[in-house]
Write an enzyme that holds these catalytic residues in place. Structure first.
Site, short mmCIF file in Angstrom:
data_model
loop_
_atom_site.label_atom_id
_atom_site.label_comp_id
_atom_site.label_asym_id
_atom_site.label_seq_id
_atom_site.Cartn_x
_atom_site.Cartn_y
_atom_site.Cartn_z
N ARG A 78 11.70 9.43 16.22
CA ARG A 78 11.58 9.49 17.68
C ARG A 78 12.77 8.77 18.29
O ARG A 78 12.97 7.57 18.06
CB ARG A 78 10.27 8.83 18.12
CG ARG A 78 9.97 8.96 19.61
CD ARG A 78 8.63 8.31 19.94
NE ARG A 78 8.26 8.50 21.34
CZ ARG A 78 8.63 7.71 22.34
NH1 ARG A 78 9.41 6.64 22.08
NH2 ARG A 78 8.26 7.95 23.58
N LYS A 136 15.63 -0.26 20.78
CA LYS A 136 14.66 -1.33 21.05
C LYS A 136 15.28 -2.72 20.89
O LYS A 136 16.34 -2.88 20.30
CB LYS A 136 13.43 -1.16 20.15
CG LYS A 136 12.57 0.02 20.59
CD LYS A 136 11.26 0.10 19.83
CE LYS A 136 10.38 1.22 20.41
NZ LYS A 136 9.11 1.38 19.69
#
Length: 379
Positions: free
Chosen positions: A361, A327
Protein backbone atom coordinates in the site's frame (compact mmCIF):
# COMPACT_ATOMS: atom_id res chain seq x y z
CA UNK A 1 39.23 -23.33 -12.15
CA UNK A 2 37.62 -20.27 -10.54
CA UNK A 3 35.29 -20.03 -7.54
CA UNK A 4 33.13 -17.16 -6.36
CA UNK A 5 30.66 -16.77 -3.53
CA UNK A 6 27.05 -16.43 -4.67
CA UNK A 7 24.43 -14.08 -3.26
CA UNK A 8 20.94 -15.17 -2.30
CA UNK A 9 18.96 -17.25 -4.80
CA UNK A 10 15.21 -16.68 -4.60
CA UNK A 11 14.12 -19.31 -7.13
CA UNK A 12 16.41 -22.17 -6.22
CA UNK A 13 14.71 -24.75 -8.42
CA UNK A 14 15.06 -22.53 -11.48
CA UNK A 15 18.74 -21.95 -10.75
CA UNK A 16 19.38 -25.67 -10.43
CA UNK A 17 17.51 -26.41 -13.67
CA UNK A 18 19.60 -23.78 -15.45
CA UNK A 19 22.71 -25.49 -14.15
CA UNK A 20 21.49 -28.74 -15.68
CA UNK A 21 20.82 -30.69 -12.50
CA UNK A 22 18.73 -33.80 -13.19
CA UNK A 23 15.02 -33.39 -12.46
CA UNK A 24 15.03 -35.84 -9.57
CA UNK A 25 17.78 -33.92 -7.79
CA UNK A 26 16.32 -30.43 -8.24
CA UNK A 27 13.73 -30.75 -5.47
CA UNK A 28 16.16 -32.46 -3.10
CA UNK A 29 18.93 -29.91 -3.60
CA UNK A 30 16.58 -26.91 -3.43
CA UNK A 31 15.47 -27.89 0.07
CA UNK A 32 19.09 -28.08 1.18
CA UNK A 33 19.77 -24.58 -0.15
CA UNK A 34 17.06 -22.84 1.90
CA UNK A 35 18.17 -21.93 5.42
CA UNK A 36 15.33 -21.35 7.87
CA UNK A 37 15.21 -19.82 11.36
CA UNK A 38 12.43 -20.27 13.92
CA UNK A 39 12.18 -18.39 17.22
CA UNK A 40 10.55 -20.64 19.81
CA UNK A 41 9.18 -18.83 22.85
CA UNK A 42 8.71 -20.54 26.23
CA UNK A 43 9.90 -24.01 25.24
CA UNK A 44 9.89 -26.41 28.19
CA UNK A 45 13.39 -27.30 29.35
CA UNK A 46 13.15 -31.08 28.68
CA UNK A 47 11.78 -30.30 25.21
CA UNK A 48 14.70 -27.94 24.54
CA UNK A 49 17.22 -30.65 25.41
CA UNK A 50 15.47 -33.26 23.25
CA UNK A 51 15.08 -30.88 20.31
CA UNK A 52 18.72 -29.82 20.59
CA UNK A 53 19.91 -33.42 20.28
CA UNK A 54 17.47 -34.28 17.50
CA UNK A 55 18.52 -31.19 15.55
CA UNK A 56 22.23 -31.93 15.93
CA UNK A 57 21.70 -35.54 14.86
CA UNK A 58 20.54 -34.43 11.39
CA UNK A 59 22.90 -31.47 10.92
CA UNK A 60 20.62 -28.69 12.17
CA UNK A 61 20.95 -26.89 15.52
CA UNK A 62 19.00 -25.26 18.33
CA UNK A 63 20.48 -22.12 19.87
CA UNK A 64 19.70 -22.16 23.59
CA UNK A 65 20.66 -20.00 26.59
CA UNK A 66 23.14 -21.25 29.14
CA UNK A 67 21.63 -23.41 31.86
CA UNK A 68 19.37 -25.47 29.61
CA UNK A 69 21.38 -28.66 30.06
CA UNK A 70 20.89 -28.40 33.83
CA UNK A 71 17.24 -27.32 33.56
CA UNK A 72 17.87 -24.27 35.72
CA UNK A 73 14.55 -22.77 34.52
CA UNK A 74 11.27 -24.32 33.43
CA UNK A 75 10.92 -22.38 30.17
CA UNK A 76 13.44 -21.09 27.62
CA UNK A 77 13.42 -19.05 24.41
CA UNK A 78 15.37 -20.75 21.61
CA UNK A 79 16.21 -20.36 17.92
CA UNK A 80 15.95 -23.40 15.64
CA UNK A 81 18.30 -23.25 12.64
CA UNK A 82 18.43 -25.56 9.64
CA UNK A 83 17.62 -26.08 6.00
CA UNK A 84 14.12 -26.73 4.72
CA UNK A 85 15.08 -30.40 4.49
CA UNK A 86 16.10 -30.39 8.17
CA UNK A 87 12.78 -28.83 9.15
CA UNK A 88 10.85 -31.44 7.18
CA UNK A 89 12.68 -34.20 9.05
CA UNK A 90 12.13 -32.54 12.44
CA UNK A 91 8.44 -31.90 11.72
CA UNK A 92 8.05 -35.69 11.49
CA UNK A 93 10.59 -36.69 14.14
CA UNK A 94 9.15 -34.50 16.91
CA UNK A 95 5.64 -35.91 16.47
CA UNK A 96 6.77 -38.84 18.62
CA UNK A 97 8.34 -36.68 21.35
CA UNK A 98 6.75 -35.46 24.64
CA UNK A 99 6.82 -32.07 26.45
CA UNK A 100 4.93 -30.13 23.76
CA UNK A 101 7.18 -31.14 20.86
CA UNK A 102 4.25 -32.69 19.03
CA UNK A 103 2.62 -29.26 18.90
CA UNK A 104 5.92 -27.78 17.69
CA UNK A 105 6.06 -30.39 14.90
CA UNK A 106 2.53 -29.51 13.81
CA UNK A 107 3.39 -25.79 13.70
CA UNK A 108 6.54 -26.48 11.66
CA UNK A 109 4.42 -28.30 9.08
CA UNK A 110 2.26 -25.18 8.69
CA UNK A 111 5.30 -23.02 7.95
CA UNK A 112 6.67 -25.56 5.48
CA UNK A 113 3.35 -25.49 3.58
CA UNK A 114 3.54 -21.72 2.88
CA UNK A 115 3.37 -20.78 -0.80
CA UNK A 116 4.48 -17.37 -1.99
CA UNK A 117 1.76 -15.12 -3.44
CA UNK A 118 2.24 -12.68 -6.35
CA UNK A 119 2.97 -9.05 -5.41
CA UNK A 120 0.29 -6.40 -5.97
CA UNK A 121 0.57 -2.64 -5.64
CA UNK A 122 -2.20 -0.72 -3.88
CA UNK A 123 -2.35 3.01 -4.58
CA UNK A 124 -3.76 5.40 -1.94
CA UNK A 125 -6.43 8.05 -2.52
CA UNK A 126 -7.54 10.13 0.47
CA UNK A 127 -10.83 11.97 -0.11
CA UNK A 128 -10.25 14.24 2.87
CA UNK A 129 -8.11 17.29 3.60
CA UNK A 130 -6.29 16.18 6.75
CA UNK A 131 -4.37 13.00 5.88
CA UNK A 132 -0.74 13.14 7.01
CA UNK A 133 0.68 13.27 3.45
CA UNK A 134 -0.69 16.21 1.47
CA UNK A 135 0.19 14.54 -1.84
CA UNK A 136 -2.43 11.84 -1.26
CA UNK A 137 -5.39 14.22 -0.83
CA UNK A 138 -7.82 14.26 -3.75
CA UNK A 139 -11.52 15.03 -3.90
CA UNK A 140 -14.28 14.49 -6.46
CA UNK A 141 -13.01 15.14 -10.03
CA UNK A 142 -9.37 15.36 -8.93
CA UNK A 143 -9.69 11.98 -7.21
CA UNK A 144 -11.06 10.37 -10.36
CA UNK A 145 -8.20 11.84 -12.44
CA UNK A 146 -5.68 10.51 -9.96
CA UNK A 147 -7.33 7.08 -10.01
CA UNK A 148 -6.96 6.97 -13.80
CA UNK A 149 -3.32 8.03 -13.52
CA UNK A 150 -2.62 5.29 -10.95
CA UNK A 151 -4.14 2.73 -13.32
CA UNK A 152 -1.81 3.96 -16.08
CA UNK A 153 1.13 3.85 -13.64
CA UNK A 154 0.45 0.17 -12.91
CA UNK A 155 -1.63 0.01 -9.72
CA UNK A 156 -3.33 -3.35 -9.23
CA UNK A 157 -5.52 -2.07 -6.39
CA UNK A 158 -6.67 1.45 -5.47
CA UNK A 159 -7.59 2.13 -1.85
CA UNK A 160 -9.99 5.03 -1.26
CA UNK A 161 -10.77 6.49 2.14
CA UNK A 162 -12.44 9.63 3.42
CA UNK A 163 -11.33 9.70 7.06
CA UNK A 164 -7.78 10.29 8.24
CA UNK A 165 -6.33 7.63 10.53
CA UNK A 166 -3.17 9.54 11.41
CA UNK A 167 -2.35 9.87 15.14
CA UNK A 168 -4.80 12.20 16.91
CA UNK A 169 -6.90 12.66 13.77
CA UNK A 170 -10.30 14.32 14.17
CA UNK A 171 -13.29 12.00 14.15
CA UNK A 172 -15.74 12.36 11.26
CA UNK A 173 -19.48 11.69 11.18
CA UNK A 174 -20.95 8.89 9.08
CA UNK A 175 -22.80 11.44 6.94
CA UNK A 176 -19.68 13.49 6.16
CA UNK A 177 -17.67 10.36 5.33
CA UNK A 178 -20.36 9.19 2.91
CA UNK A 179 -20.65 12.64 1.29
CA UNK A 180 -16.90 12.66 0.65
CA UNK A 181 -16.68 9.20 -0.88
CA UNK A 182 -20.04 9.02 -2.71
CA UNK A 183 -19.09 11.05 -5.85
CA UNK A 184 -15.92 8.99 -6.27
CA UNK A 185 -17.86 5.74 -5.94
CA UNK A 186 -20.42 7.01 -8.46
CA UNK A 187 -17.69 7.84 -10.99
CA UNK A 188 -16.03 4.43 -10.55
CA UNK A 189 -19.39 2.78 -11.12
CA UNK A 190 -20.56 4.91 -14.07
CA UNK A 191 -17.21 4.79 -15.89
CA UNK A 192 -16.73 1.10 -15.03
CA UNK A 193 -13.24 1.80 -13.70
CA UNK A 194 -13.60 -1.38 -11.62
CA UNK A 195 -12.91 -3.25 -14.86
CA UNK A 196 -9.43 -1.71 -15.01
CA UNK A 197 -8.33 -2.09 -11.38
CA UNK A 198 -9.44 -3.59 -8.07
CA UNK A 199 -10.99 -1.03 -5.71
CA UNK A 200 -10.70 -1.06 -1.93
CA UNK A 201 -12.75 1.04 0.49
CA UNK A 202 -10.75 2.25 3.49
CA UNK A 203 -13.56 2.43 6.02
CA UNK A 204 -15.13 0.71 9.01
CA UNK A 205 -18.51 2.47 8.66
CA UNK A 206 -21.12 -0.06 7.45
CA UNK A 207 -23.16 2.40 5.34
CA UNK A 208 -20.04 3.69 3.56
CA UNK A 209 -18.73 0.18 2.98
CA UNK A 210 -22.11 -0.96 1.65
CA UNK A 211 -22.27 1.96 -0.82
CA UNK A 212 -18.74 1.26 -2.07
CA UNK A 213 -19.37 -2.46 -2.53
CA UNK A 214 -22.52 -1.66 -4.53
CA UNK A 215 -20.35 0.59 -6.74
CA UNK A 216 -17.90 -2.12 -7.79
CA UNK A 217 -15.41 -2.17 -4.90
CA UNK A 218 -14.24 -5.67 -3.92
CA UNK A 219 -11.99 -5.08 -0.88
CA UNK A 220 -12.81 -3.65 2.55
CA UNK A 221 -9.77 -2.14 4.28
CA UNK A 222 -10.76 -2.12 7.96
CA UNK A 223 -8.26 -0.45 10.30
CA UNK A 224 -10.30 -1.66 13.29
CA UNK A 225 -9.48 -5.26 12.34
CA UNK A 226 -12.98 -6.69 11.87
CA UNK A 227 -14.14 -5.49 15.29
CA UNK A 228 -17.65 -4.83 13.93
CA UNK A 229 -19.55 -7.93 12.84
CA UNK A 230 -21.56 -5.78 10.42
CA UNK A 231 -18.43 -5.26 8.32
CA UNK A 232 -17.71 -8.99 8.20
CA UNK A 233 -21.32 -9.69 7.18
CA UNK A 234 -21.04 -7.16 4.34
CA UNK A 235 -17.88 -8.90 3.12
CA UNK A 236 -19.76 -12.21 3.11
CA UNK A 237 -22.83 -10.69 1.43
CA UNK A 238 -20.82 -9.20 -1.45
CA UNK A 239 -18.15 -11.95 -1.51
CA UNK A 240 -15.51 -9.26 -1.09
CA UNK A 241 -12.11 -9.46 0.54
CA UNK A 242 -11.57 -8.04 4.01
CA UNK A 243 -8.26 -6.59 5.17
CA UNK A 244 -7.86 -7.04 8.92
CA UNK A 245 -5.42 -4.52 10.37
CA UNK A 246 -3.92 -4.67 13.84
CA UNK A 247 -4.10 -1.45 15.84
CA UNK A 248 -3.47 -0.94 19.55
CA UNK A 249 -6.06 1.60 20.68
CA UNK A 250 -7.66 4.10 18.28
CA UNK A 251 -6.12 6.74 15.97
CA UNK A 252 -6.71 9.21 18.80
CA UNK A 253 -4.86 7.12 21.43
CA UNK A 254 -2.68 4.59 19.58
CA UNK A 255 0.64 6.41 19.96
CA UNK A 256 0.21 7.12 23.67
CA UNK A 257 3.02 4.87 24.88
CA UNK A 258 2.25 1.66 22.93
CA UNK A 259 3.57 -1.46 24.67
CA UNK A 260 3.53 -5.23 24.15
CA UNK A 261 4.79 -8.24 26.04
CA UNK A 262 5.97 -9.55 22.65
CA UNK A 263 4.73 -7.67 19.58
CA UNK A 264 5.06 -10.71 17.28
CA UNK A 265 3.10 -12.98 19.61
CA UNK A 266 0.46 -10.35 20.41
CA UNK A 267 -0.20 -9.44 16.75
CA UNK A 268 -0.22 -13.11 15.74
CA UNK A 269 -2.72 -13.97 18.50
CA UNK A 270 -4.90 -11.05 17.36
CA UNK A 271 -4.97 -12.34 13.78
CA UNK A 272 -5.76 -15.85 14.91
CA UNK A 273 -8.74 -14.62 16.94
CA UNK A 274 -10.07 -12.31 14.21
CA UNK A 275 -9.70 -14.92 11.45
CA UNK A 276 -11.70 -17.37 13.58
CA UNK A 277 -14.37 -14.69 14.08
CA UNK A 278 -14.60 -14.05 10.32
CA UNK A 279 -14.75 -17.74 9.47
CA UNK A 280 -17.48 -18.29 12.07
CA UNK A 281 -19.57 -15.66 10.26
CA UNK A 282 -19.09 -17.35 6.88
CA UNK A 283 -15.94 -15.80 5.42
CA UNK A 284 -13.50 -17.95 3.51
CA UNK A 285 -9.86 -17.61 4.49
CA UNK A 286 -8.88 -16.91 0.87
CA UNK A 287 -10.82 -13.63 1.18
CA UNK A 288 -8.92 -12.42 4.26
CA UNK A 289 -5.93 -10.06 4.04
CA UNK A 290 -3.71 -9.33 7.05
CA UNK A 291 -2.06 -5.99 7.84
CA UNK A 292 0.23 -5.73 10.89
CA UNK A 293 -0.55 -2.01 11.12
CA UNK A 294 2.81 -0.28 10.81
CA UNK A 295 2.60 2.89 12.92
CA UNK A 296 -0.78 2.03 14.44
CA UNK A 297 0.02 1.72 18.13
CA UNK A 298 3.66 0.77 17.53
CA UNK A 299 7.05 2.20 18.45
CA UNK A 300 9.89 2.26 15.94
CA UNK A 301 11.25 -0.94 17.49
CA UNK A 302 7.84 -2.65 17.15
CA UNK A 303 7.58 -1.60 13.49
CA UNK A 304 11.06 -2.86 12.65
CA UNK A 305 10.45 -6.18 14.42
CA UNK A 306 7.23 -6.74 12.45
CA UNK A 307 8.87 -5.93 9.10
CA UNK A 308 11.93 -8.08 9.78
CA UNK A 309 9.72 -11.03 10.74
CA UNK A 310 6.85 -10.52 8.29
CA UNK A 311 7.53 -13.98 6.89
CA UNK A 312 5.77 -15.38 9.96
CA UNK A 313 2.36 -13.96 9.07
CA UNK A 314 2.19 -16.00 5.87
CA UNK A 315 1.50 -19.04 8.07
CA UNK A 316 -2.19 -18.07 8.24
CA UNK A 317 -2.58 -18.72 4.52
CA UNK A 318 -3.78 -15.16 3.85
CA UNK A 319 -2.34 -12.38 1.72
CA UNK A 320 -0.17 -10.05 3.81
CA UNK A 321 -0.34 -6.28 3.27
CA UNK A 322 2.36 -3.79 4.21
CA UNK A 323 1.66 -0.07 4.44
CA UNK A 324 4.58 2.07 5.60
CA UNK A 325 4.38 4.70 2.88
CA UNK A 326 6.06 7.93 4.04
CA UNK A 327 5.29 7.13 7.68
CA UNK A 328 7.02 8.68 10.68
CA UNK A 329 9.12 5.58 11.39
CA UNK A 330 11.36 6.79 8.53
CA UNK A 331 11.78 10.15 10.29
CA UNK A 332 12.67 8.33 13.50
CA UNK A 333 15.45 6.46 11.69
CA UNK A 334 16.76 9.49 9.80
CA UNK A 335 15.20 12.93 10.19
CA UNK A 336 13.20 13.53 7.00
CA UNK A 337 10.06 15.57 6.21
CA UNK A 338 7.04 13.66 4.89
CA UNK A 339 7.50 14.95 1.33
CA UNK A 340 11.03 13.49 1.15
CA UNK A 341 10.40 9.97 2.47
CA UNK A 342 10.03 8.10 -0.82
CA UNK A 343 13.49 6.50 -0.61
CA UNK A 344 12.86 5.27 2.93
CA UNK A 345 9.44 4.00 1.91
CA UNK A 346 10.90 1.95 -0.94
CA UNK A 347 13.55 0.46 1.36
CA UNK A 348 10.93 -0.67 3.88
CA UNK A 349 8.51 -2.01 1.29
CA UNK A 350 11.13 -3.92 -0.68
CA UNK A 351 12.32 -5.58 2.52
CA UNK A 352 8.73 -6.40 3.49
CA UNK A 353 8.07 -8.01 0.09
CA UNK A 354 11.29 -10.01 0.44
CA UNK A 355 9.93 -11.16 3.81
CA UNK A 356 6.54 -12.27 2.50
CA UNK A 357 4.28 -9.24 2.01
CA UNK A 358 2.23 -9.60 -1.17
CA UNK A 359 0.27 -6.31 -1.19
CA UNK A 360 2.14 -3.00 -0.97
CA UNK A 361 0.00 0.00 0.00
CA UNK A 362 1.72 3.16 -1.20
CA UNK A 363 1.32 6.77 -2.31
CA UNK A 364 3.85 6.53 -5.16
CA UNK A 365 2.63 3.87 -7.57
CA UNK A 366 4.95 4.42 -10.54
CA UNK A 367 8.10 4.36 -8.40
CA UNK A 368 6.99 1.16 -6.65
CA UNK A 369 6.18 -0.53 -9.96
CA UNK A 370 9.69 0.26 -11.19
CA UNK A 371 11.46 -0.75 -7.97
CA UNK A 372 9.62 -4.06 -7.68
CA UNK A 373 10.24 -4.88 -11.35
CA UNK A 374 13.98 -4.38 -10.84
CA UNK A 375 14.00 -6.45 -7.64
CA UNK A 376 12.11 -9.24 -9.39
CA UNK A 377 14.71 -9.27 -12.17
CA UNK A 378 17.48 -9.51 -9.57
CA UNK A 379 15.71 -12.41 -7.85
Amino acid sequence: MYIYQMGSIADKKSALKTLGVESGGVGIMAKKMELMYFFIKDLRCPAANILKQDALSIGADLAVPGGVILCEKELYDCVLVGTRKHMEVLSKKELAQPFGLKILATELKKFLAIKRKPTQIMGVINANDDSFFEGSRFQKEDAVSQIKQMIVDGADIIDIGAVSSRPNADTVSELVELERVKPICDAISSEKLYEKAIFSIDSYTPSVVDYALKSGFTIINDITGASDEAIIKLAVKYDSKLCIMHMQGTPQTMQNNPSYQDVMVDVSDFFEERIAKCEALGMERKNIILDVGIGFGKTLEHNITLIKNMTHFQVFGCEVLVGASRKSMIDKIISTPTEERLAGTLAIHLKAVENGASIVRCHDVMEHVQALAVVEALR
